[in-house]
Design an enzyme around this catalytic site. Sequence first.
Site, PDB file in Angstrom:
ATOM      1  N   GLY A   1      -0.088   4.833   7.885  1.00  0.00           N
ATOM      2  CA  GLY A   1      -1.157   4.663   7.649  1.00  0.00           C
ATOM      3  C   GLY A   1      -2.031   2.876   7.672  1.00  0.00           C
ATOM      4  O   GLY A   1      -2.628   2.347   7.170  1.00  0.00           O
TER       5      GLY A   1
ATOM      6  N   LYS B   1       4.297  -4.039   8.372  1.00  0.00           N
ATOM      7  CA  LYS B   1       3.599  -2.706   7.653  1.00  0.00           C
ATOM      8  C   LYS B   1       2.307  -3.639   6.432  1.00  0.00           C
ATOM      9  O   LYS B   1       2.847  -5.438   6.035  1.00  0.00           O
ATOM     10  CB  LYS B   1       4.859  -2.548   6.307  1.00  0.00           C
ATOM     11  CG  LYS B   1       4.759  -1.880   5.831  1.00  0.00           C
ATOM     12  CD  LYS B   1       6.137  -1.894   5.101  1.00  0.00           C
ATOM     13  CE  LYS B   1       5.305  -0.216   3.528  1.00  0.00           C
ATOM     14  NZ  LYS B   1       6.868   0.321   3.296  1.00  0.00           N
TER      15      LYS B   1
ATOM     16  N   ASP C   1      -7.079   1.240   2.907  1.00  0.00           N
ATOM     17  CA  ASP C   1      -7.105   0.503   3.638  1.00  0.00           C
ATOM     18  C   ASP C   1      -6.679  -0.510   4.618  1.00  0.00           C
ATOM     19  O   ASP C   1      -6.984  -1.269   6.001  1.00  0.00           O
ATOM     20  CB  ASP C   1      -7.874  -0.894   2.771  1.00  0.00           C
ATOM     21  CG  ASP C   1      -6.255  -1.474   1.899  1.00  0.00           C
ATOM     22  OD1 ASP C   1      -4.884  -1.074   2.305  1.00  0.00           O
ATOM     23  OD2 ASP C   1      -6.629  -2.228   1.372  1.00  0.00           O
ATOM     24  N   GLY C   2      -5.244   0.011   4.943  1.00  0.00           N
ATOM     25  CA  GLY C   2      -4.097  -0.028   5.751  1.00  0.00           C
ATOM     26  C   GLY C   2      -3.555  -1.246   5.167  1.00  0.00           C
ATOM     27  O   GLY C   2      -2.629  -1.857   6.362  1.00  0.00           O
TER      28      GLY C   2
ATOM     29  N   ARG D   1       8.814  -5.920   9.184  1.00  0.00           N
ATOM     30  CA  ARG D   1      10.627  -4.719   8.521  1.00  0.00           C
ATOM     31  C   ARG D   1      11.373  -4.122  10.100  1.00  0.00           C
ATOM     32  O   ARG D   1      10.572  -4.022  11.389  1.00  0.00           O
ATOM     33  CB  ARG D   1       9.756  -3.552   8.462  1.00  0.00           C
ATOM     34  CG  ARG D   1      10.828  -2.558   7.739  1.00  0.00           C
ATOM     35  CD  ARG D   1      11.076  -1.230   7.145  1.00  0.00           C
ATOM     36  NE  ARG D   1       9.489  -0.319   7.222  1.00  0.00           N
ATOM     37  CZ  ARG D   1       8.988   0.694   6.405  1.00  0.00           C
ATOM     38  NH1 ARG D   1       9.330   0.572   5.118  1.00  0.00           N
ATOM     39  NH2 ARG D   1       8.419   1.543   6.859  1.00  0.00           N
TER      40      ARG D   1
ATOM     41  N   ASP E   1       8.609  12.228   3.577  1.00  0.00           N
ATOM     42  CA  ASP E   1       8.767  11.522   4.668  1.00  0.00           C
ATOM     43  C   ASP E   1       9.130  10.166   4.380  1.00  0.00           C
ATOM     44  O   ASP E   1       8.797   9.470   5.475  1.00  0.00           O
ATOM     45  CB  ASP E   1       6.805  11.221   4.390  1.00  0.00           C
ATOM     46  CG  ASP E   1       6.416  11.341   3.221  1.00  0.00           C
ATOM     47  OD1 ASP E   1       6.787  11.494   2.447  1.00  0.00           O
ATOM     48  OD2 ASP E   1       5.593  10.172   2.987  1.00  0.00           O
ATOM     49  N   ASN E   2       9.999   9.483   3.725  1.00  0.00           N
ATOM     50  CA  ASN E   2      10.480   9.018   3.256  1.00  0.00           C
ATOM     51  C   ASN E   2      12.506   8.944   3.051  1.00  0.00           C
ATOM     52  O   ASN E   2      12.591   8.316   2.730  1.00  0.00           O
ATOM     53  CB  ASN E   2      10.550   8.303   1.193  1.00  0.00           C
ATOM     54  CG  ASN E   2       8.800   7.719   1.361  1.00  0.00           C
ATOM     55  OD1 ASN E   2       8.123   7.889   2.766  1.00  0.00           O
ATOM     56  ND2 ASN E   2       8.087   8.488  -0.021  1.00  0.00           N
TER      57      ASN E   2
END
Length: 501
Positions: free
Chosen positions: A98, A119, A131-132, A182, A258-259
Amino acid sequence: MQPAPPPSDDMFAGAVLDGSYARLPDNFHARVEPTPVKQPSLVRLNGRLAATLGLDAEALASGEGVEMMAGNRRAGRPIAMAYAGHQFANWVPQLGDGRALLLGEIIDRDNRRRDIQLKGSGPTPFSRGGDGRSSIGPVVREYLASEAMAALGIPTTRALAAIATGEEVMRRQPEPGGILVRVADSHVRIGTFEYFARNGDPESVRLLADYIIERHYPQLADSDQPALDFFAAVIERTALLVAEWMRVGFIHGVMNTDNTSVVGETIDFGPFGWMDEFHPATVYSSIDRRGRYAFNQQPAIAHWNLARLGECLLHLFDVSGEAALEKANATLGTFQERFERHFHAVLRAKLGLAEARDGDIELAEALLSIMTDQRADMTLTFRRLGELDRTDTAGDGPVRELFDDPTAFDAWAAQWRQRLGTESRTESARRKAMRRVNPAFVLRNHLAQQAVDAAIERLDFEPMHRLVDILARPYDDQPGQAHFASPPRPEQRVLKTFCGT
Ligand code: AMP
Ligand code: MG
């Protein structure tokens, strides 16, 4: 005939940006361009990492390089990866990048394919109202944590650079914006498999498994049961990773599926923490009210997450549903044993025991239990333990002072010394080995907080720079920096950590 050189936007500081993940079918990702930022500036470049990646550090630090890392200048074929996940055990059918974009992959000096990700680079179809963007605070936190983790010798995603955007992001209050560049062996998570499996697309699960096996587990390609061997390999790497976190007192904080990486790297540093006083139930994350992701819950949660991965792969294990389930359970059932093998090795190493004897684990647990009762600092206790003499107790002061009632430690130490006496290696070898597993410096929460506060409040990155340099050598004594090895004073204590995205 010479192949045509790639177009210039496929170059990243002297390396070719390939897009193997971008070549997977359209439902694996969304093509998104980063949203440019007002006035990017370089906060820190990881020159050493750049070198191992075969990147031109000077080009990265140049105006053009910074524009590229800020998303103002095109690089690669950026995509937002699709994934789903279980957050605090609740199924969320769609998450995805996101606020991150995968620019592509480069082949590093060791011939390894590594992801380059921005990121905080702007909204994507997976932003779900966010807001990304990222505040500079979490960028500094992730930079510090991932580089500290790497220096500790623990598998992790890496920080290539931190960029200040020159814009503000709105959090609880306005904060300066940041972007983290990253690097990862992979950004595929258990949640990536779940996205396809639980949304009724078994064929994409097969494609993703083939992709991961070919890229990250090539030794399994010739197996007659590659998917099952892949599952076992993820179990093994995850078991090792969690044992290693526990060696250094690390609490991930949000071990959602998801992590959780499928290549065994620490990924997505959010409300993580490093323990000061040892307590097995320690939780720092402000969103983890029930302690689901507490220090000592991490093996059980890893096991739970791996069960979710197994569910996704069932149809690849066997054509018969019953046989597939049996295979999945038998393989998943090896987790506990694998974790214990790694964790017991960790405990022995922390006590300086090179040989394995009955009673070693009980001995280690007895120390942890005294430390818990007396709130002894985890990092200092083990580091100083390594300096004690095998027979002479006259120098025990530095460890004893960490306990409110040192006599409990004395009683334990007598047993420990007896056990050490049965070891065949020399004292100096034992001490040296203990220094290599018991770090002097970890990213204590108050230190991370000081660096984050300075960055957010004053765009002052000096505390960050100092810390990154110290944490790059966690096993060296660094006499001038003893202050950074100390626990927080009462007023410095950080009791809660935040995602702060
Ligand atoms: P995390 O808890 O940081 O692992 O993120 C969980 C999900 O929220 C992921 O899908 C992220 O991409 C998304 N997310 C987090 N922060 C933002 C943000 N500021 N804007 C858009 N999406 C976000
Ligand atoms: Mg995440």
